[in-house]
Design a protein around this motif. Structure first.
Motif, PDB file in Angstrom:
ATOM      1  N   GLU A   1      -6.208   4.616   9.570  1.00  0.00           N
ATOM      2  CA  GLU A   1      -4.893   4.679   8.925  1.00  0.00           C
ATOM      3  C   GLU A   1      -4.644   3.531   7.949  1.00  0.00           C
ATOM      4  N   ASP A   2      -5.554   2.580   7.887  1.00  0.00           N
ATOM      5  CA  ASP A   2      -5.447   1.514   6.890  1.00  0.00           C
ATOM      6  C   ASP A   2      -6.022   1.951   5.543  1.00  0.00           C
ATOM      7  N   THR A   3      -6.657   3.112   5.509  1.00  0.00           N
ATOM      8  CA  THR A   3      -7.213   3.625   4.257  1.00  0.00           C
ATOM      9  C   THR A   3      -6.099   3.808   3.238  1.00  0.00           C
ATOM     10  N   ASP A   4      -6.266   3.184   2.071  1.00  0.00           N
ATOM     11  CA  ASP A   4      -5.217   3.231   1.062  1.00  0.00           C
ATOM     12  C   ASP A   4      -5.638   2.415  -0.158  1.00  0.00           C
ATOM     13  N   VAL A   5      -4.829   2.493  -1.201  1.00  0.00           N
ATOM     14  CA  VAL A   5      -4.955   1.577  -2.323  1.00  0.00           C
ATOM     15  C   VAL A   5      -4.029   0.401  -2.051  1.00  0.00           C
ATOM     16  N   TYR A   6      -4.565  -0.793  -2.125  1.00  0.00           N
ATOM     17  CA  TYR A   6      -3.798  -2.009  -1.852  1.00  0.00           C
ATOM     18  C   TYR A   6      -3.460  -2.700  -3.173  1.00  0.00           C
ATOM     19  N   TYR A   7      -2.179  -2.964  -3.332  1.00  0.00           N
ATOM     20  CA  TYR A   7      -1.686  -3.570  -4.567  1.00  0.00           C
ATOM     21  C   TYR A   7      -1.236  -5.008  -4.317  1.00  0.00           C
ATOM     22  N   CYS A   8      -1.625  -5.882  -5.202  1.00  0.00           N
ATOM     23  CA  CYS A   8      -1.147  -7.258  -5.200  1.00  0.00           C
ATOM     24  C   CYS A   8       0.168  -7.294  -5.968  1.00  0.00           C
TER      25      CYS A   8
ATOM     26  N   ARG B   1       0.854  -1.175   0.000  1.00  0.00           N
ATOM     27  CA  ARG B   1       0.000   0.000   0.000  1.00  0.00           C
ATOM     28  C   ARG B   1       0.893   1.228   0.000  1.00  0.00           C
ATOM     29  N   GLN B   2       0.322   2.362  -0.361  1.00  0.00           N
ATOM     30  CA  GLN B   2       1.097   3.593  -0.433  1.00  0.00           C
ATOM     31  C   GLN B   2       0.360   4.702   0.279  1.00  0.00           C
ATOM     32  N   PRO B   3       0.683   4.942   1.545  1.00  0.00           N
ATOM     33  CA  PRO B   3       0.045   6.028   2.292  1.00  0.00           C
ATOM     34  C   PRO B   3       0.340   7.371   1.629  1.00  0.00           C
ATOM     35  N   PRO B   4      -0.572   8.326   1.726  1.00  0.00           N
ATOM     36  CA  PRO B   4      -0.368   9.643   1.106  1.00  0.00           C
ATOM     37  C   PRO B   4       0.944  10.282   1.550  1.00  0.00           C
ATOM     38  N   GLY B   5       1.731  10.719   0.588  1.00  0.00           N
ATOM     39  CA  GLY B   5       2.972  11.393   0.901  1.00  0.00           C
ATOM     40  C   GLY B   5       4.090  10.484   1.362  1.00  0.00           C
ATOM     41  N   LYS B   6       3.858   9.193   1.298  1.00  0.00           N
ATOM     42  CA  LYS B   6       4.884   8.252   1.752  1.00  0.00           C
ATOM     43  C   LYS B   6       5.203   7.250   0.656  1.00  0.00           C
ATOM     44  N   GLN B   7       6.281   6.505   0.870  1.00  0.00           N
ATOM     45  CA  GLN B   7       6.651   5.470  -0.085  1.00  0.00           C
ATOM     46  C   GLN B   7       5.730   4.261   0.077  1.00  0.00           C
TER      47      GLN B   7
END
Length: 115
Positions: free
Chosen positions: A88-95, A38-44
């Motif tokens: 804080e788990d809100t995000d786009v999750y990538y496989c 996942r990629q939190p806003p503003g983070k890697q």
């Protein structure tokens, strides 16, 4: 080539649960490990969980005890069971999948946790 398609994202209240799925197709035999990022806003981008073909599993400290990763090799599918979700788990999750590196990425599925 390997194609990865995620599903299962959505909107859930804090404390709720979701199960993400990732179906792999193509050159499946080349895959040694799969995982979720996942990629939190503003983070890697950060690794959430990983599972190898030998069923070795690793989790990010932030999700230990709440998330469970699993694979169904017969269905070429990986899952991420997410419980006790937090805002804080809100995000786009990538496989992701690959051998020595994460060569293959899905398009992502959005998870939104409302507080």
């Amino acid at each position: 080539q390997v194609q990865l398609v995620e599903s299962g994202g959505g909107l859930v209240q804090a404390g709720g649960s979701l199960r993400l799925s990732c179906v792999a197709s193509g050159s499946i035999a080349t895959i040694i490990a799969m995982g979720w990022y996942r990629q939190p806003p503003g983070k890697q981008r950060e690794s959430v969980a990983q599972i190898t073909s030998g069923s070795s599993i690793n989790y990010a400290d932030s999700v230990k005890g709440r998330f469970t990763i699993s694979r169904d090799n017969a269905k070429n599918t990986m899952y991420l069971q997410m419980s006790n979700l937090k805002s804080e788990d809100t995000d786009v999750y990538y496989c992701v999948a690959g051998a020595e590196a994460w060569a293959y990425w899905g398009q992502g599925t959005q998870v939104t946790v409302s507080s």
